[in-house]
Design an enzyme around this catalytic site. Structure first.
Site, PDB file in Angstrom:
ATOM      1  CD  GLU A 119       9.975  12.261  11.882  1.00 13.08           C
ATOM      2  OE1 GLU A 119       8.913  11.695  12.181  1.00 13.08           O
ATOM      3  OE2 GLU A 119      10.886  11.716  11.236  1.00 13.08           O
ATOM      4  CB  CYS A 125      12.653   8.706   8.503  1.00 17.73           C
ATOM      5  SG  CYS A 125      13.610   7.593   7.501  1.00 17.73           S
ATOM      6  CD  GLU A 176      12.705   4.001   8.637  1.00 19.90           C
ATOM      7  OE1 GLU A 176      12.623   4.929   9.488  1.00 19.90           O
ATOM      8  OE2 GLU A 176      12.678   4.188   7.420  1.00 19.90           O
ATOM      9  N   GLY A 216       6.943   4.947   8.252  1.00 18.49           N
ATOM     10  CA  GLY A 216       6.075   6.123   8.376  1.00 18.49           C
ATOM     11  C   GLY A 216       6.211   6.705   9.766  1.00 18.49           C
ATOM     12  CB  SER A 217       4.049   8.982  11.643  1.00 19.59           C
ATOM     13  OG  SER A 217       2.830   8.275  11.602  1.00 19.59           O
ATOM     14  CE  LYS A 245      -1.909   2.861   2.842  1.00 19.37           C
ATOM     15  NZ  LYS A 245      -1.880   4.096   2.042  1.00 19.37           N
TER      16      LYS A 245
HETATM   17  P1  NDP Z   1       1.874   8.245   8.145  1.00 20.81           P
HETATM   18  O1  NDP Z   1       2.589   7.450   9.142  1.00 20.81           O
HETATM   19  O2  NDP Z   1       0.508   8.737   8.468  1.00 20.81           O
HETATM   20  O3  NDP Z   1       1.780   7.432   6.764  1.00 20.81           O
HETATM   21  C1  NDP Z   1       2.618   6.366   6.397  1.00 20.81           C
HETATM   22  C2  NDP Z   1       1.783   5.253   5.776  1.00 20.81           C
HETATM   23  O4  NDP Z   1       0.855   4.752   6.752  1.00 20.81           O
HETATM   24  C3  NDP Z   1       0.926   5.733   4.605  1.00 20.81           C
HETATM   25  O5  NDP Z   1       0.850   4.715   3.634  1.00 20.81           O
HETATM   26  C4  NDP Z   1      -0.412   5.978   5.266  1.00 20.81           C
HETATM   27  O6  NDP Z   1      -1.478   5.939   4.388  1.00 20.81           O
HETATM   28  C5  NDP Z   1      -0.479   4.841   6.255  1.00 20.81           C
HETATM   29  N1  NDP Z   1      -1.419   5.106   7.330  1.00 20.81           N
HETATM   30  C6  NDP Z   1      -1.822   6.318   7.820  1.00 20.81           C
HETATM   31  N2  NDP Z   1      -2.725   6.158   8.807  1.00 20.81           N
HETATM   32  C7  NDP Z   1      -2.924   4.819   8.932  1.00 20.81           C
HETATM   33  C8  NDP Z   1      -3.755   4.031   9.781  1.00 20.81           C
HETATM   34  N3  NDP Z   1      -4.585   4.572  10.675  1.00 20.81           N
HETATM   35  N4  NDP Z   1      -3.685   2.680   9.643  1.00 20.81           N
HETATM   36  C9  NDP Z   1      -2.888   2.124   8.717  1.00 20.81           C
HETATM   37  N5  NDP Z   1      -2.102   2.820   7.888  1.00 20.81           N
HETATM   38  C10 NDP Z   1      -2.101   4.155   7.996  1.00 20.81           C
HETATM   39  O7  NDP Z   1       2.729   9.462   7.718  1.00 20.81           O
HETATM   40  P2  NDP Z   1       2.182  10.824   7.115  1.00 20.81           P
HETATM   41  O8  NDP Z   1       2.267  10.697   5.677  1.00 20.81           O
HETATM   42  O9  NDP Z   1       0.850  11.227   7.617  1.00 20.81           O
HETATM   43  O10 NDP Z   1       3.244  11.816   7.701  1.00 20.81           O
HETATM   44  C11 NDP Z   1       3.116  12.289   9.040  1.00 20.81           C
HETATM   45  C12 NDP Z   1       4.437  12.302   9.735  1.00 20.81           C
HETATM   46  O11 NDP Z   1       4.993  10.994   9.755  1.00 20.81           O
HETATM   47  C13 NDP Z   1       5.510  13.130   9.067  1.00 20.81           C
HETATM   48  O12 NDP Z   1       5.379  14.466   9.382  1.00 20.81           O
HETATM   49  C14 NDP Z   1       6.737  12.490   9.619  1.00 20.81           C
HETATM   50  O13 NDP Z   1       6.962  12.991  10.909  1.00 20.81           O
HETATM   51  C15 NDP Z   1       6.389  11.043   9.688  1.00 20.81           C
HETATM   52  N6  NDP Z   1       6.825  10.280   8.515  1.00 20.81           N
HETATM   53  C16 NDP Z   1       7.936   9.522   8.623  1.00 20.81           C
HETATM   54  C17 NDP Z   1       8.402   8.859   7.524  1.00 20.81           C
HETATM   55  C18 NDP Z   1       9.622   8.037   7.576  1.00 20.81           C
HETATM   56  O14 NDP Z   1      10.259   7.834   6.541  1.00 20.81           O
HETATM   57  N7  NDP Z   1       9.974   7.484   8.731  1.00 20.81           N
HETATM   58  C19 NDP Z   1       7.772   8.969   6.225  1.00 20.81           C
HETATM   59  C20 NDP Z   1       6.554   9.727   6.228  1.00 20.81           C
HETATM   60  C21 NDP Z   1       6.135  10.364   7.353  1.00 20.81           C
HETATM   61  P3  NDP Z   1      -2.082   7.296   3.778  1.00 20.81           P
HETATM   62  O15 NDP Z   1      -0.948   8.145   3.410  1.00 20.81           O
HETATM   63  O16 NDP Z   1      -2.815   6.823   2.620  1.00 20.81           O
HETATM   64  O17 NDP Z   1      -2.935   7.871   4.830  1.00 20.81           O
END
Ligand code: NDP
Length: 496
Positions: A400, A302, A267, A244-245, A191
């Site tokens: 962050e 990140c 991660e 992600g976050s 996804k």
């Molecule tokens: P998220 O953690 O929200 O998104 C990462 C992935 O998780 C996306 O595919 C997202 O889908 C999915 N996701 C979001 N909410 C859910 C949920 N409730 N259940 C399952 N999957 C979910 O990151 P954001 O894009 O919102 O960014 C927010 C913050 O996260 C940034 O400001 C940064 O601090 C951090 N981040 C860290 C990253 C890293 O490389 N470690 C990369 C990106 C963000 P969808 O986008 O479709 O909602």
């Protein structure tokens, strides 16, 4: 450096085709519900395409397809040498489609097309190649039981891997999960983030062209709360790999506990410190890399070096050098090879980053940047921003931000530097600059971080594990160690 001009990239962008359906069982299909979401170019505000928004039903179809493919053995039990051949072909196809993939990345999430063409896409191809070449060289074990018993300890693929990835390096993050998972023989349901679905969809199509059987790699664009959650809770997903976050990473742990106890590998976030000591002989190199470490990819990294800890006697000199570098890194049209920084991923994220900038203006000294801007009157861009005189307890030194915002903190001695560096809930990466070999080892040993870079920043390669301590997650991407996440050990005990 890509040889195309601004005009060339604009021409190619106008001709690009976006794959806007889910890729399930080897075919592009609409979401069962018919729902779509808009994918917007953050540099212009224009909608690029309406993309299939997968729900639970689509996730079920994708997971069933992945399971069927796994059980057929066409990929999971294929000889490693065959998997190698297919993945090498995929690496080659990524290279042959470099311009298209680089454009998809840039248009979708705002990064510089030049960076996508020289870093992201070649990086993905290199990683597929690396796992392809590795997979027929990974030997299993025979346990030293002695005569009368033959005990085999073998790695087996787990089955169906769910991969949920972010928007900051869409193709690379998909590759970091898919390349080792596929090389090991698993099926994958991927996804991508809603902001950046296109390169993952193209990757799946190219993988089939390379010879991956239908169903082995499925891509389900959709929203996190629906598609992401459905994967996290699915009873037939054996392992969930996430980048992600930290907040969403914690949700995946809950989904697992409330469903089938699938393995979860995370991660997540970071607040990486970059320590510059007065005995660093080349402050210009340190300043170049400190600027790169926070402004590259708009700071949406990140492991971005977002906290610059500088020994007091060289702090002012360092800040002055950084201000010059910030001046040379102003945002511009992501399709212009002369631009130095791209657009923020979307207006909402830009607003979040600006909230931190406004908070910083109240507690620290803004030395450059600090404004949201447009390019050609459009889009969400943020100036490279540096705050000096930041206290380790300020919000901009702790949270962050995920934008081009640097917090400079002065320290007096090694102990203080280590203590500030480690005073974070995160532990993803750290960098340090010194000409003393002893100091480098002494400090590297004590920093809580998955990677410590000495006299550089953010060093990584397919050969080295990447991942964090503390709330930066657990499990490692890249290197042979990542195969541990996608395989289980099986002991077969034979008496003779
Ligand atoms: P998220 O953690 O929200 O998104 C990462 C992935 O998780 C996306 O595919 C997202 O889908 C999915 N996701 C979001 N909410 C859910 C949920 N409730 N259940 C399952 N999957 C979910 O990151 P954001 O894009 O919102 O960014 C927010 C913050 O996260 C940034 O400001 C940064 O601090 C951090 N981040 C860290 C990253 C890293 O490389 N470690 C990369 C990106 C963000 P969808 O986008 O479709 O909602």
């Amino acid at each position: 450096m890509s040889e195309l001009s601004h005009k060339d990239w604009i021409g190619k962008a106008s001709a690009i085709r976006f794959r806007d359906k889910a890729f399930i069982d080897g075919k592009f299909v609409a979401a069962r519900s018919g729902r779509t979401f808009a994918s917007v170019n953050p540099a212009t505000g224009e909608t690029l395409a309406e993309v299939a928004s997968c729900g639970e039903e689509d996730i079920d179809l994708a997971v069933s397809s992945a399971r069927r493919a796994f059980q057929s053995g066409a990929w999971s039990r294929a000889k490693p040498a065959h998997r190698k051949e297919v993945l090498l072909r995929l690496a080659q196809l990524l290279r042959e489609n470099l311009h298209e993939l680089a454009l998809l990345e840039s248009l979708d999430m705002g990064k510089l097309v030049k960076d996508a063409a020289t870093i992201d896409v070649p990086g993905s191809a290199a990683i597929f190649q690396w796992y392809a070449e590795a997979i027929d060289k990974v030997y299993d074990e025979v346990a030293p039981t002695g005569s009368g018993d033959l005990v085999l300890v073998r790695r087996e693929p787990l089955g169906v891997i769910g991969a949920v990835v972010p928007w900051n390096f869409p193709l690379d993050m998909a590759t970091w999960k898919c390349a080792p998972a596929l090389a090991a023989g698993n099926s994958v349901v991927l996804k991508p983030a809603e902001q950046s679905p296109f390169s993952a969809l193209r990757l799946a199509e190219l993988a089939m062209e390379a010879g991956l059987p239908a169903g082995v790699l499925n891509v389900v664009p959709g929203l996190g709360e629906t598609a992401g959650q459905a994967l996290g809770r699915h009873m037939e997903v054996d392992c969930l790999a996430f980048t992600g976050s930290t907040a969403v990473g914690k949700l995946f742990l809950q989904y697992s506990g409330q469903s089938n106890m699938k393995q979860v590998w995370l991660e997540t976030g970071g607040k990486s410190p970059n320590l510059v000591f007065a005995d660093c002989g080349n402050l210009d190199a340190a300043a170049d890399m400190a600027a790169f470490g926070i402004f590259f990819n708009q700071g949406e990294v990140c492991s971005a070096n977002s906290r610059l800890l500088v020994q007091r006697s060289v702090k002012d000199a360092m800040v002055e050098k950084l201000v010059q570098r910030a001046a040379a890194t102003q945002p511009g049209d992501p399709l212009d090879p002369a631009s130095k920084m791209g657009a923020m991923v979307d207006a909402r994220h830009a607003a979040n980053v600006m909230r931190f900038v406004e908070a910083g203006k109240k507690t620290a000294r803004l030395v450059t940047g600090g404004e949201q801007v447009t390019v050609n009157g459009r889009g969400s861009f943020i100036q490279p921003t540096i705050f000096d005189e930041v206290s380790p307890s300020d919000i901009i030194a702790r949270d962050e931000i995920f934008g081009p915002v640097l917090s400079v903190i002065a320290f007096d001695d090694e102990e203080e530097a280590i203590s500030i560096a480690n005073d974070s809930v995160y532990g993803l990466a750290a960098s340090l600059w010194t000409d003393s070999l002893s100091r480098a080892h002494r400090i590297a040993e004590r920093l809580h971080a998955g990677t410590v870079s000495v006299n550089t920043v953010d060093a990584l390669s397919p050969m080295t594990p990447f991942g964090g301590f503390k709330q930066s997650g657990f499990g490692r991407d890249l290197s042979l160690h990542s195969l541990d996440k996608y395989t289980a050990l099986k002991t077969t005990w034979i008496k003779y």
